[in-house]
Design a protein around this motif. Sequence first.
Motif, PDB file in Angstrom:
ATOM      1  N   ARG A 106     -23.064 -53.864  96.358  1.00 39.49           N
ATOM      2  CA  ARG A 106     -22.893 -52.519  96.931  1.00 39.49           C
ATOM      3  C   ARG A 106     -22.988 -52.592  98.455  1.00 39.49           C
ATOM      4  O   ARG A 106     -22.212 -51.956  99.164  1.00 39.49           O
ATOM      5  N   GLU A 107     -23.925 -53.383  98.969  1.00 39.42           N
ATOM      6  CA  GLU A 107     -24.060 -53.557 100.419  1.00 39.42           C
ATOM      7  C   GLU A 107     -22.790 -54.143 101.032  1.00 39.42           C
ATOM      8  O   GLU A 107     -22.458 -53.855 102.178  1.00 39.42           O
ATOM      9  N   LEU A 108     -22.082 -54.978 100.278  1.00 36.95           N
ATOM     10  CA  LEU A 108     -20.841 -55.594 100.755  1.00 36.95           C
ATOM     11  C   LEU A 108     -19.637 -54.672 100.608  1.00 36.95           C
ATOM     12  O   LEU A 108     -18.520 -55.044 100.954  1.00 36.95           O
ATOM     13  N   GLY A 109     -19.853 -53.474 100.073  1.00 28.87           N
ATOM     14  CA  GLY A 109     -18.765 -52.512  99.938  1.00 28.87           C
ATOM     15  C   GLY A 109     -18.086 -52.505  98.582  1.00 28.87           C
ATOM     16  O   GLY A 109     -17.036 -51.892  98.422  1.00 28.87           O
ATOM     17  N   TRP A 110     -18.664 -53.170  97.620  1.00 26.25           N
ATOM     18  CA  TRP A 110     -18.121 -53.191  96.263  1.00 26.25           C
ATOM     19  C   TRP A 110     -18.823 -52.126  95.435  1.00 26.25           C
ATOM     20  O   TRP A 110     -20.000 -51.849  95.631  1.00 26.25           O
ATOM     21  N   GLU A 111     -18.102 -51.561  94.496  1.00 25.18           N
ATOM     22  CA  GLU A 111     -18.653 -50.534  93.615  1.00 25.18           C
ATOM     23  C   GLU A 111     -19.125 -51.196  92.318  1.00 25.18           C
ATOM     24  O   GLU A 111     -18.309 -51.638  91.512  1.00 25.18           O
ATOM     25  N   PRO A 112     -20.442 -51.292  92.114  1.00 19.78           N
ATOM     26  CA  PRO A 112     -20.924 -51.886  90.866  1.00 19.78           C
ATOM     27  C   PRO A 112     -20.629 -50.964  89.682  1.00 19.78           C
ATOM     28  O   PRO A 112     -20.932 -49.779  89.725  1.00 19.78           O
ATOM     29  N   LEU A 113     -20.005 -51.517  88.666  1.00 21.32           N
ATOM     30  CA  LEU A 113     -19.719 -50.758  87.449  1.00 21.32           C
ATOM     31  C   LEU A 113     -20.728 -51.198  86.388  1.00 21.32           C
ATOM     32  O   LEU A 113     -20.433 -51.987  85.506  1.00 21.32           O
ATOM     33  N   HIS A 114     -21.914 -50.678  86.517  1.00 25.20           N
ATOM     34  CA  HIS A 114     -23.056 -50.998  85.655  1.00 25.20           C
ATOM     35  C   HIS A 114     -23.089 -49.951  84.545  1.00 25.20           C
ATOM     36  O   HIS A 114     -23.669 -48.884  84.691  1.00 25.20           O
ATOM     37  N   ASN A 115     -22.330 -50.238  83.456  1.00 23.54           N
ATOM     38  CA  ASN A 115     -22.171 -49.300  82.341  1.00 23.54           C
ATOM     39  C   ASN A 115     -21.611 -47.963  82.814  1.00 23.54           C
ATOM     40  O   ASN A 115     -22.083 -46.894  82.451  1.00 23.54           O
ATOM     41  N   ARG A 116     -20.583 -48.044  83.639  1.00 24.88           N
ATOM     42  CA  ARG A 116     -19.911 -46.840  84.137  1.00 24.88           C
ATOM     43  C   ARG A 116     -18.461 -47.166  84.438  1.00 24.88           C
ATOM     44  O   ARG A 116     -18.034 -48.289  84.237  1.00 24.88           O
ATOM     45  N   HIS A 117     -17.722 -46.192  84.905  1.00 24.16           N
ATOM     46  CA  HIS A 117     -16.294 -46.410  85.154  1.00 24.16           C
ATOM     47  C   HIS A 117     -15.851 -45.710  86.433  1.00 24.16           C
ATOM     48  O   HIS A 117     -16.544 -44.859  86.968  1.00 24.16           O
ATOM     49  N   LEU A 118     -14.683 -46.106  86.897  1.00 23.20           N
ATOM     50  CA  LEU A 118     -13.986 -45.439  87.999  1.00 23.20           C
ATOM     51  C   LEU A 118     -12.647 -44.962  87.457  1.00 23.20           C
ATOM     52  O   LEU A 118     -12.030 -45.628  86.640  1.00 23.20           O
ATOM     53  N   LEU A 119     -12.189 -43.829  87.932  1.00 21.47           N
ATOM     54  CA  LEU A 119     -10.850 -43.358  87.603  1.00 21.47           C
ATOM     55  C   LEU A 119      -9.999 -43.585  88.843  1.00 21.47           C
ATOM     56  O   LEU A 119     -10.229 -42.999  89.898  1.00 21.47           O
ATOM     57  N   LEU A 120      -9.032 -44.481  88.729  1.00 17.76           N
ATOM     58  CA  LEU A 120      -8.151 -44.819  89.846  1.00 17.76           C
ATOM     59  C   LEU A 120      -6.826 -44.109  89.642  1.00 17.76           C
ATOM     60  O   LEU A 120      -6.290 -44.084  88.531  1.00 17.76           O
ATOM     61  N   GLU A 121      -6.290 -43.527  90.708  1.00 13.10           N
ATOM     62  CA  GLU A 121      -5.022 -42.806  90.615  1.00 13.10           C
ATOM     63  C   GLU A 121      -4.076 -43.278  91.712  1.00 13.10           C
ATOM     64  O   GLU A 121      -4.493 -43.499  92.843  1.00 13.10           O
ATOM     65  N   ARG A 122      -2.791 -43.428  91.328  1.00 11.56           N
ATOM     66  CA  ARG A 122      -1.757 -43.803  92.287  1.00 11.56           C
ATOM     67  C   ARG A 122      -0.420 -43.318  91.744  1.00 11.56           C
ATOM     68  O   ARG A 122      -0.051 -43.627  90.608  1.00 11.56           O
ATOM     69  N   GLY A 123       0.279 -42.557  92.544  1.00 15.25           N
ATOM     70  CA  GLY A 123       1.603 -42.086  92.167  1.00 15.25           C
ATOM     71  C   GLY A 123       1.629 -41.304  90.869  1.00 15.25           C
ATOM     72  O   GLY A 123       2.591 -41.402  90.115  1.00 15.25           O
ATOM     73  N   GLY A 124       0.592 -40.567  90.591  1.00 19.61           N
ATOM     74  CA  GLY A 124       0.533 -39.783  89.368  1.00 19.61           C
ATOM     75  C   GLY A 124       0.042 -40.552  88.153  1.00 19.61           C
ATOM     76  O   GLY A 124      -0.189 -39.973  87.092  1.00 19.61           O
ATOM     77  N   ASP A 125      -0.127 -41.853  88.268  1.00 18.08           N
ATOM     78  CA  ASP A 125      -0.647 -42.662  87.166  1.00 18.08           C
ATOM     79  C   ASP A 125      -2.154 -42.779  87.306  1.00 18.08           C
ATOM     80  O   ASP A 125      -2.690 -42.791  88.419  1.00 18.08           O
ATOM     81  N   ARG A 126      -2.834 -42.890  86.173  1.00 14.87           N
ATOM     82  CA  ARG A 126      -4.288 -43.022  86.181  1.00 14.87           C
ATOM     83  C   ARG A 126      -4.701 -44.260  85.408  1.00 14.87           C
ATOM     84  O   ARG A 126      -4.085 -44.617  84.413  1.00 14.87           O
TER      85      ARG A 126
END
Length: 142
Positions: free
Chosen positions: A69-89
């Motif tokens: 996290r300190e290095l700018g990374w998002e830890p996915l510790h039993n969680r998720h991210l929703l990424l969107e680009r051009g209407g796609d998820r």
Amino acid sequence: MGRSAEGAAQRQAAAAERASQRQAAAAERAARRAQAAPLGAIQARLARAYVTGNHEYFGPAQGWLEHMRELGWEPLHNRHLLLERGGDRLVLAGVDDITARSSGHAGHGAARCHNAFSDDTSYLARVSSGSAQMRRIIVGTI
């Protein structure tokens, strides 16, 4: 040696052991920072995500999550991210390695996966190699 002197010697030995453990932990943290430093320079358009594997659980897994996290990374510790680009998820999910629960690290362990997203969402889950049980959980649930 009297009881008082014997007790003092035991307390002194215990204090020396704790100091040695603190020094070893500090050296391990310094080595981790040096090894992972180049990851801080990686660029990404949508996300830089990090998921633990079994090797983090041979040492202080929580320390790795915090450092990434300190290095700018998002830890996915039993969680998720929703990424969107051009209407796609895309749901990028991170589930702790199957070995995490038995590691003794509080709050670590593979969580149950739930399909909380609509059918038009693509799914991507990171699964440790050789983790057939986790593959069945993810594939059977999503």
